[in-house]
Design a protein around this motif. Structure first.
Motif, mmCIF file in Angstrom:
data_model
loop_
_atom_site.group_PDB
_atom_site.id
_atom_site.type_symbol
_atom_site.label_atom_id
_atom_site.label_comp_id
_atom_site.label_asym_id
_atom_site.label_seq_id
_atom_site.Cartn_x
_atom_site.Cartn_y
_atom_site.Cartn_z
ATOM 1 N N ALA A 51 -31.774 -28.695 -44.303
ATOM 2 C CA ALA A 51 -31.599 -29.672 -43.226
ATOM 3 C C ALA A 51 -32.926 -29.891 -42.508
ATOM 4 C CB ALA A 51 -30.540 -29.173 -42.234
ATOM 5 N N GLU A 52 -33.723 -28.834 -42.397
ATOM 6 C CA GLU A 52 -35.070 -28.906 -41.815
ATOM 7 C C GLU A 52 -35.907 -27.789 -42.429
ATOM 8 O OE1 GLU A 52 -35.884 -31.214 -39.666
ATOM 9 O OE2 GLU A 52 -33.984 -31.851 -38.748
ATOM 10 N N ILE A 53 -37.216 -27.976 -42.457
ATOM 11 C CA ILE A 53 -38.164 -26.892 -42.731
ATOM 12 C C ILE A 53 -39.115 -26.866 -41.542
ATOM 13 C CG2 ILE A 53 -39.955 -25.972 -44.252
ATOM 14 C CD1 ILE A 53 -38.711 -27.509 -46.557
ATOM 15 N N VAL A 54 -39.083 -25.775 -40.763
ATOM 16 C CA VAL A 54 -39.804 -25.736 -39.491
ATOM 17 C C VAL A 54 -40.767 -24.548 -39.464
ATOM 18 C CG1 VAL A 54 -39.582 -25.852 -36.988
ATOM 19 C CG2 VAL A 54 -37.681 -26.598 -38.437
ATOM 20 N N LEU A 103 -41.581 -23.471 -30.931
ATOM 21 C CA LEU A 103 -40.267 -22.897 -30.612
ATOM 22 C C LEU A 103 -39.353 -23.916 -29.930
ATOM 23 C CD1 LEU A 103 -41.033 -19.251 -29.427
ATOM 24 C CD2 LEU A 103 -40.407 -20.067 -31.706
ATOM 25 N N ASP A 104 -39.913 -24.730 -29.041
ATOM 26 C CA ASP A 104 -39.102 -25.778 -28.397
ATOM 27 C C ASP A 104 -38.596 -26.785 -29.428
ATOM 28 O OD1 ASP A 104 -39.244 -24.746 -25.886
ATOM 29 O OD2 ASP A 104 -40.937 -25.990 -25.241
ATOM 30 N N LEU A 105 -39.461 -27.122 -30.378
ATOM 31 C CA LEU A 105 -39.053 -28.045 -31.446
ATOM 32 C C LEU A 105 -37.909 -27.450 -32.259
ATOM 33 C CD1 LEU A 105 -39.467 -30.566 -33.274
ATOM 34 C CD2 LEU A 105 -41.129 -29.203 -34.563
ATOM 35 N N LEU A 106 -38.048 -26.185 -32.637
ATOM 36 C CA LEU A 106 -36.993 -25.521 -33.420
ATOM 37 C C LEU A 106 -35.684 -25.494 -32.639
ATOM 38 C CD1 LEU A 106 -35.983 -23.864 -35.842
ATOM 39 C CD2 LEU A 106 -36.878 -21.816 -34.699
ATOM 40 N N THR A 107 -35.758 -25.152 -31.359
ATOM 41 C CA THR A 107 -34.540 -25.108 -30.535
ATOM 42 C C THR A 107 -33.852 -26.464 -30.512
ATOM 43 O OG1 THR A 107 -35.485 -23.372 -29.136
ATOM 44 C CG2 THR A 107 -33.626 -24.595 -28.248
ATOM 45 N N GLY A 108 -34.638 -27.529 -30.316
ATOM 46 C CA GLY A 108 -34.061 -28.880 -30.270
ATOM 47 C C GLY A 108 -33.432 -29.283 -31.589
ATOM 48 N N LEU A 109 -34.085 -28.956 -32.698
ATOM 49 C CA LEU A 109 -33.542 -29.300 -34.009
ATOM 50 C C LEU A 109 -32.244 -28.542 -34.286
ATOM 51 C CD1 LEU A 109 -36.861 -29.347 -36.096
ATOM 52 C CD2 LEU A 109 -35.453 -31.323 -35.468
ATOM 53 N N LEU A 110 -32.205 -27.269 -33.908
ATOM 54 C CA LEU A 110 -30.982 -26.481 -34.114
ATOM 55 C C LEU A 110 -29.859 -26.993 -33.217
ATOM 56 C CD1 LEU A 110 -32.491 -22.869 -34.293
ATOM 57 C CD2 LEU A 110 -31.548 -24.204 -36.193
ATOM 58 N N LEU A 111 -30.199 -27.318 -31.980
ATOM 59 C CA LEU A 111 -29.189 -27.792 -31.037
ATOM 60 C C LEU A 111 -28.566 -29.106 -31.501
ATOM 61 C CD1 LEU A 111 -28.111 -26.558 -28.476
ATOM 62 C CD2 LEU A 111 -29.830 -27.833 -27.183
ATOM 63 N N ALA A 112 -29.369 -29.961 -32.123
ATOM 64 C CA ALA A 112 -28.867 -31.255 -32.603
ATOM 65 C C ALA A 112 -27.801 -31.083 -33.681
ATOM 66 C CB ALA A 112 -30.019 -32.094 -33.132
ATOM 67 N N LYS A 113 -27.781 -29.911 -34.331
ATOM 68 C CA LYS A 113 -26.817 -29.665 -35.405
ATOM 69 C C LYS A 113 -25.570 -28.932 -34.909
ATOM 70 C CE LYS A 113 -30.615 -29.677 -38.636
ATOM 71 N NZ LYS A 113 -30.546 -31.156 -38.597
ATOM 72 N N MET A 114 -25.518 -28.623 -33.610
ATOM 73 C CA MET A 114 -24.347 -27.960 -33.050
ATOM 74 C C MET A 114 -23.260 -28.982 -32.728
ATOM 75 S SD MET A 114 -25.093 -24.764 -33.030
ATOM 76 C CE MET A 114 -26.177 -24.982 -34.453
ATOM 77 N N PRO A 115 -22.004 -28.591 -32.739
ATOM 78 C CA PRO A 115 -20.932 -29.519 -32.361
ATOM 79 C C PRO A 115 -20.929 -29.765 -30.863
ATOM 80 C CG PRO A 115 -20.045 -27.324 -32.788
ATOM 81 C CD PRO A 115 -21.490 -27.273 -33.171
#
Length: 315
Positions: free
Chosen positions: A162-165, A175-187
């Motif tokens: 889904a992403e390579i970070v 780290l902020d970028l990773l957090t945002g990308l992970l959060l976007a995939k949460m319900p």
């Protein structure tokens, strides 16, 4: 539990969910978890197989909440303990919204990485994010090569990342970028934990882990797997004035052989005193109160292979 109102979330939809952080031993999972949470919730060590519990760290943002589950490194087990740790990892995978595979930037992809990639490829539908850790240890060319190798690993194992970070937990890079990308995939959904809560681990578990981390520093290669720590009791010292509290913390460190007990204690008890000093500082920071730390080293022969002993030690 207090839910955020519309003003707190703004027009953006609030999201919350679980991310399982996986990877071979010493891939940087615990360091990444601590960095994302902003506090130490998982112990770290240069020794493999440091993490023995599925530690939950909670990341709070105005637009959502991530619950990070740092699992033991999946490995080919040689003991009953190893098998139970692997079972814990697989059970955790089945319950999360995203699986994040940590692969260090400074080491070539090896059999351990391929083994875990093949395992997570079997999890249907769950999005998989490749997290390239320790990018501060390589130059730009080396990082570019590793990112290409990670992409190829996905093709090889049938994983559509889904992403390579790329991230560096030590410096905070991306780290902020990773957090945002992970959060976007949460319900979409409300917070799962109250604001300010950083972990749902019991204090006794965190205290035991901090003692084990201190005991792991500087020991011989065979010892990390043989150390287990149990907090027997944590009780406020009686007859102390309110402005000078003291918590008595009684802890047992278990090893498998008398020779290992000697290593942990050290010459004339010097090493155990060093362990106690390091652990006490971390525990006082965690609990926010002065403590008296009472450490005892005990032998529990072959506890890693004995189901009853494993049960008594919390596995």
């Amino acid at each position: 539990m207090t839910l955020l109102d519309d003003d707190a979330t703004g027009s953006q939809e609030y999201r919350s969910g679980f991310v399982c952080v996986v990877g071979r031993p010493n891939a940087g999972k615990s360091t990444l978890t601590n960095a994302l949470v902003g506090e130490k919730v998982a112990i770290t060590s240069s020794r493999p197989q440091t993490t023995r519990h599925a530690i939950r760290g909670i990341v709070h943002r105005s637009d959502g909440q991530l619950v990070l589950v740092d699992t033991p490194g999946l490995h080919r087990p040689r003991t009953l303990l190893g098998q139970r740790l692997n079972d814990l990892v697989r059970a955790t995978w089945a319950e999360v919204d995203v699986v994040g595979l940590c692969i260090p930037a400074d080491e070539k992809i090896g059999p351990g990485d391929r083994f875990i990639a093949a395992e997570i490829a079997e999890i249907p539908k769950t999005p998989k994010v490749a997290i390239v850790t320790k990018t501060d240890l390589v130059n730009d060319n080396q990082l570019a090569e590793q990112l290409m190798a990670v992409a190829e690993l996905g093709v090889e194992q049938g994983i559509e990342w889904a992403e390579i970070v790329p991230v560096a937990a030590a410096t905070g890079q991306q780290l902020d970028l990773l957090t945002g990308l992970l959060l976007a995939k949460m319900p979409p959904g409300p917070p799962l934990y109250p604001e300010g809560e950083l972990t749902d681990e019991p204090e006794e578990t965190l205290v035991a882990e901090l003692v084990r981390e201190a005991a792991l520093e500087g020991v011989r290669d065979e010892l990390p797997h043989s150390i287990a720590v149990v907090v027997e009791e944590m009780i406020p010292r009686e007859d102390r004035p309110e402005d000078r509290p003291l918590l008595d913390v009684h802890v047992n460190i278990f090893v498998e052989r008398d020779s290992q007990k000697s290593i942990v204690i050290g010459r004339k008890g010097a090493r155990l005193r060093e362990v106690g000093t390091k652990a006490r500082q971390q525990i006082e920071r965690l609990l926010g109160t002065p403590i008296f730390l009472d450490l005892h080293v005990k032998v529990s022969k072959d506890w890693q292979r004995d189901p009853k002993k494993l049960g008594r030690l919390g596995f």
